[in-house]
Design a protein around this motif. Structure first.
Motif, short mmCIF file in Angstrom:
data_model
loop_
_atom_site.label_atom_id
_atom_site.label_comp_id
_atom_site.label_asym_id
_atom_site.label_seq_id
_atom_site.Cartn_x
_atom_site.Cartn_y
_atom_site.Cartn_z
N SER A 179 39.73 38.60 40.72
CA SER A 179 40.01 38.26 39.32
C SER A 179 40.25 39.49 38.46
O SER A 179 41.08 39.46 37.55
CB SER A 179 38.84 37.44 38.74
OG SER A 179 38.69 36.23 39.42
N ASP B 162 32.08 23.71 35.92
CA ASP B 162 33.06 23.78 37.01
C ASP B 162 33.00 22.54 37.90
O ASP B 162 33.61 22.51 38.96
CB ASP B 162 32.85 25.04 37.85
CG ASP B 162 31.45 25.11 38.46
OD1 ASP B 162 30.58 24.31 38.06
OD2 ASP B 162 31.24 25.96 39.35
N LYS C 262 36.19 31.62 33.47
CA LYS C 262 36.23 31.16 34.86
C LYS C 262 35.17 31.86 35.70
O LYS C 262 35.00 33.07 35.63
CB LYS C 262 37.61 31.44 35.44
CG LYS C 262 37.74 31.15 36.93
CD LYS C 262 39.10 31.58 37.45
CE LYS C 262 39.15 31.60 38.98
NZ LYS C 262 38.30 32.64 39.57
N ARG D 294 31.89 36.05 35.23
CA ARG D 294 32.90 35.20 34.59
C ARG D 294 34.06 36.08 34.14
O ARG D 294 33.86 37.18 33.62
CB ARG D 294 32.33 34.46 33.39
CG ARG D 294 31.40 33.29 33.75
CD ARG D 294 30.97 32.55 32.51
NE ARG D 294 30.03 31.47 32.76
CZ ARG D 294 30.37 30.20 32.94
NH1 ARG D 294 31.64 29.85 32.92
NH2 ARG D 294 29.45 29.26 33.14
#
Length: 490
Positions: free
Chosen positions: A118, A36, A107, A99
């Protein structure tokens, strides 16, 4: 957690907004950077375990003898074991949500709320944020109360020793709350979560110190009397010493559930801890191992401290094992234990509050990006050390936060009841509901399938326990407020 994890880029604002700008390499990772664009994370199973143990083996361990006394020899240990299983299982579900998508290359979610955003999105994100940050605020109050009780206990035990227990040694806990608050104002200026790894390890050592002393004193008391006190059903109903009414028995049993839940609460900062772990192996695998190590260690301590405290004092088990003065000697050992509690709580306060600090500061920076007061970092050179980053907004906001928690602690210094409320308020939504719902969404578990039903049954059962614990703890606060006089010595 190595010190090199502290510096982050401005391209990723999920942590604090006051980071040193560095060139961001291509996304995909390198020898110096993760996938990242951030500097390589260096956290391991052991550093993660240290953070978890710091958060878990807190002041809650000291109320477990009292909780066991309310439930008895059968229900007390059984409830502790069940809470440990639920905490471990739901923590593994939460770890799998670090993730999004692929567990190795997906991500990253940097905070608990990022994971909710998310996987669930919408209104649930706001609800989660309100619950999480209110809980963190409450934990700060609870730790301030616990630390002041331990500081006062040191002074009181020395007074008892000097006067050979002829003096009641009454004193106010307010000066000690103020002292703790001043210390937290200083420590709260540490700018980011990753930079307090050393404080966390020191605090973990302190937690083992006072837990071991409490356990040893309990064993010593049992050896001295030559018998295990207590009963299968807990505190007796009636008019004898230590006995309670039927109504009190119900409320105190419910409060005991909240105290045990509070002792196991750490899920709300699990994602932040997981974000410091290096890979490979995947962060989820490392966190599962760290969770297993931590929950196993803490459960063994909890069982021993709770059970030996109950065996030593029976129905008269104090609300706080090391400050309720079930023990008077050796007074120097009690002083060491209570000093260790204070040192531990200084660290634990920061471990819990850093995510809240980061959230408020990021929100302020996003809303007022041009404000020098909010965004400007002042470098203060320290000879022989790395320059200290100083920010005016951080100084003012974090100081106000600590002052507010200290004032509330002075107005409502009821350790067991506050711990019960915090445990009840945070356990179901943060430890059970959101991890279960996120896991179901991420793994796309079909509705009404056997696994879906099993997870929902677990969630509903924990909700019922949390409601009962909250009712018992609020009833305790109401009773305490009827007799409590603020700012009086006790």
């Amino acid at each position: 957690m190595g010190g090199n994890t502290a510096t982050k880029t401005q391209n990723h604002p999920h942590h604090q907004a006051f980071d040193i700008s560095i060139p961001v390499p291509p996304q995909g990772g390198s020898k110096c950077y993760d996938d990242d664009g951030r500097l390589k994370r260096t956290g391991t199973v052991w550093t993660s375990s240290a953070h978890i143990i710091t958060a878990v083996i807190g002041s809650g361990v000291l109320s477990l003898a009292f909780a066991t006394a309310q439930l008895g020899w059968i229900a007390g240990p059984a409830v502790m074991f069940l809470f440990s299983l639920v905490t471990y299982y739901t923590s593994t579900l939460l770890a799998a949500c670090y993730r999004s998508g692929d567990p190795v290359t997906g991500k990253r979610n940097y905070t608990y709320m990022d994971a909710v955003q998310s996987n669930l999105g919408g209104f649930k994100v706001k609800v989660c944020g309100i619950i999480q940050y209110l809980n963190l605020f409450g934990v700060a109050i609870g730790y301030t109360i616990a630390a002041s009780i331990s500081m006062k206990a040191i002074k009181k035990s020395n007074c008892f020793h000097e006067t050979r227990r002829k003096n009641l040694c009454k004193m106010s806990s307010n000066p000690y709350m103020i002292m703790f608050g001043v210390a937290e104002i200083i420590f709260s200026q540490i700018p980011d979560f990753d930079q307090i790894w050393w404080l966390s390890i020191v605090a973990a050592v302190m937690s083992f110190t006072y837990s071991t002393i409490g356990l040893a004193l309990g064993i010593g008391k049992v050896a001295e009397t030559g018998k295990f006190r207590g009963s299968l059903t807990g505190v007796s109903i009636g008019t004898g010493i230590g006995a309670v009414t039927q109504t009190q028995k119900i409320w105190r049993s419910f409060n005991a559930l909240g105290n045990i839940a509070f002792a196991y609460s750490y899920s709300l900062i699990l994602i932040e801890i997981q974000d410091t772990i290096k890979s490979p192996p995947s962060e989820a695998k490392t966190m599962k191992k760290a969770t297993l190590v931590s929950v196993t260690v803490t459960t063994i301590f909890y069982m021993l401290c709770g059970c030996m405290g109950y065996a030593a004092f029976g129905d008269l088990a104090p609300g706080n094992l090391l400050t309720g003065f079930g023990f008077y000697n050796p007074f120097w050992l009690l002083d060491i234990a209570n000093a260790a509690i204070v040192i531990h709580l200084v660290g634990a306060y920061q471990v819990y509050c850093q995510p809240l600090f980061a959230f408020v500061e990021k929100s302020a920076s996003d809303r007022f990006p041009e404000s020098k007061f909010i965004t400007k970092e002042i470098q203060i050179p320290i000879p022989g050390f790395k320059s200290l980053k100083f920010n005016l907004f951080r100084l003012v906001w974090r100081s106000i936060f600590v002052i507010l928690t200290t004032i509330i602690s002075m107005l409502m210094p009821f350790f067991n009841d506050v711990a019960g409320i915090l445990g009840a308020f945070g356990f179901w939504p943060l430890t059970v509901y959101f991890p279960v719902e996120m896991y179901i969404a991420q793994k796309k578990i079909p509705k009404w399938s056997t696994r879906w039903l099993s997870l929902q049954i677990l969630s509903v059962a924990c909700l019922i326990i949390s409601v009962a614990a909250a009712a018992g703890s609020f009833a305790g606060v109401v009773l305490d407020l009827k007799v409590y006089k603020p700012f009086k010595s006790s």
